[in-house]
Design an enzyme around this catalytic site. Structure first.
Site, PDB file in Angstrom:
ATOM      1  N   SER A   1       0.829  -1.197   0.000  1.00  0.00           N
ATOM      2  CA  SER A   1       0.000   0.000   0.000  1.00  0.00           C
ATOM      3  C   SER A   1       0.871   1.258   0.000  1.00  0.00           C
ATOM      4  CB  SER A   1      -0.949  -0.049   1.203  1.00  0.00           C
ATOM      5  OG  SER A   1      -1.928   0.956   1.119  1.00  0.00           O
TER       6      SER A   1
ATOM      7  N   HIS B   1      -7.264  -5.546  -0.975  1.00  0.00           N
ATOM      8  CA  HIS B   1      -6.109  -4.749  -0.604  1.00  0.00           C
ATOM      9  C   HIS B   1      -5.170  -5.440   0.382  1.00  0.00           C
ATOM     10  CE1 HIS B   1      -4.010  -0.902  -0.574  1.00  0.00           C
ATOM     11  NE2 HIS B   1      -3.909  -0.998   0.737  1.00  0.00           N
TER      12      HIS B   1
ATOM     13  N   ASP C   1       4.362  23.957  -0.180  1.00  0.00           N
ATOM     14  CA  ASP C   1       5.752  23.842  -0.640  1.00  0.00           C
ATOM     15  C   ASP C   1       6.277  22.427  -0.416  1.00  0.00           C
ATOM     16  OD1 ASP C   1       8.107  24.756  -1.773  1.00  0.00           O
ATOM     17  OD2 ASP C   1       8.966  25.387   0.144  1.00  0.00           O
TER      18      ASP C   1
END
Length: 427
Positions: free
Chosen positions: A144, A406, A353
């Site tokens: 993952s 998953h 940023d």
């Protein structure tokens, strides 16, 4: 510092080392990293055994423990010396939560947490590799979010990697968080429908629970109120093999008769608390949107994008749709584990940023063998975005499947075995 001990069939060595908080400022503050080396007892003296670094999902989750039932670990110990790294901020690696961050201003906490993304995790891994292996590269298994880290590793330090295996973790190299969540909400709707298809009687029960929560002040065992929107977050577990079943079995026990009429049972409330509380992994909520940010702010993306999907409105339709891997500003007011970190979370959401995490040009020229399983019905990582990335990394071999979900790597030994065979060109 190291500590060695023996478990049944395994030799474990615990490693503690200090690394810079900011790798661009090596003389600045240090943090502590924890990693556990695990080797099969019969291979303990084989110093030529290949090393395999495991990076867990999240963000904010500690590595698997050697006593876990993870199917991949049992298989990997046949051929590798495995290093289970607690990524910075998790497990025993300078763990971060409301307690450890207490005493910092919101601005100080946010500035601190900006050093806990995949780029710093990769630099940590490189320091550990050089300490343990010298110039020798190692193999990498990313589950993952660990797969996201693997893409950053291939972008910034491919010389440290002999081979890479990824399970359910191929990120978009360029998507803005808004694009990520615009793809995620339809997946949440689809998984909700699959849940109701499996358990059609739960449509009515879920609506009854939501109405009861709206009309009553219901408290979780930890003392905070269980709101309707927080209960809606129970879909966070739907991407795992047992996710549908776990919620259904809680809903079977949702109401219990009391002198004043039906009430939500302690059993139900305890189970929901385990599903929706961030006490065990606060970084999951704090940093989740930032893992998609490259030179841009998330600005609470999941919350903004949700307004585009009125299917999640609890009051203008009879059926309740569950959300999934989305975290909202109000959660930092409702969850006691997150409440002291609300100001910090706002600053992280506004930060614009963030450095780039991936180098598309370097990935296009990649020479490290890479194999990745892409789950067709993955709730957490978008299939279409993953397949675009698979085509952008030179030599990456994708395995597309709907046989696993998953957590297939932990649940099925065949997943690791196939990845290893693929990355070695054996299949």
């Amino acid at each position: 510092m190291t500590l060695r001990y023996i478990r049944p069939g395994q030799v474990c060595v615990e490693h503690l080392l200090e690394v810079p908080l900011d790798h661009d400022d090596p003389d600045g503050p240090l943090i502590e990293l924890f990693a556990r080396e695990v080797v099969a007892q019969q291979n303990a003296d084989n110093r030529d055994l290949p090393w395999l670094l495991f990076l867990q999902g999240g963000p904010g989750s500690a590595a698997d423990r050697p006593s876990s039932s993870s199917a991949w670990l049992h298989q990997a110990l046949r051929n590798y010396r495995v290093l289970l790294l607690d990524q910075r901020g998790t497990g025993r690696s300078t763990p971060l939560n409301r307690q450890s961050l207490a005493g910092r201003t919101d601005a100080e906490a946010a500035a601190y947490l900006r050093h806990f993304r995949a780029d710093a995790i990769v630099q940590d891994a490189e320091l550990i590799r050089r300490q343990l292996l010298g110039d020798r590269p190692w193999s990498l298994l990313g589950q993952s979010f660990g797969g996201f880290c693997a893409m950053t590793y291939l972008s910034s330090a491919p010389q440290g990697l002999a081979e890479v295996m990824i399970a359910g973790g191929l990120p978009s190299l360029t998507a803005h968080p808004d694009q990520v969540y615009r793809a995620a909400y339809p997946r949440a709707l689809a998984h909700t429908e699959r849940f109701y298809t499996r358990y059609p009687g739960d449509r009515k029960v879920v609506r009854q629970v939501v109405d009861h929560l709206a009309d009553n002040d219901i408290r979780l065992p930890s003392g905070e109120r269980l709101s309707t929107e927080r209960f809606q977050m129970s879909g966070l577990t739907f991407g795992m093999a047992s996710g549908f079943d776990n919620l259904h079995h809680l809903l079977e026990l949702a109401f219990i008769s009391a002198p004043g009429g039906p009430v939500l049972s302690d059993t139900f409330l305890r189970g929901v608390d385990r599903m929706v509380s961030m006490a065990g992994q606060p970084l999951y909520a704090l940093l989740h949107e930032s893992i998609y940010c490259q030179g841009t702010a998330s600005s609470w993306s999941a919350s903004r994008v949700r307004a585009e999907f009125d299917e999640f409105d609890l009051w203008h339709r009879a059926e309740v749709n569950f959300t999934a891997e989305m975290f909202y500003p109000w959660l930092f007011d409702q969850d006691p584990a997150l409440r002291p970190l609300r100001g910090c979370a706002d600053l992280l959401a506004a930060h614009d940023d963030w450095p780039r995490l991936y180098d598309p040009d370097r990935l296009a020229g990649n020479t490290v063998p890479v194999a990745a399983v892409v789950y067709f019905d993955d709730l957490y990582v978008d299939f279409a975005q993953s397949m675009v990335t698979a085509g952008q990394v030179r030599g990456l071999r994708p395995w597309v499947t709907n046989e696993h979900v998953h957590d297939g790597l932990s649940a099925r030994p065949a997943v690791f075995d196939r990845l290893r065979a693929m990355v070695r060109g054996e299949v």
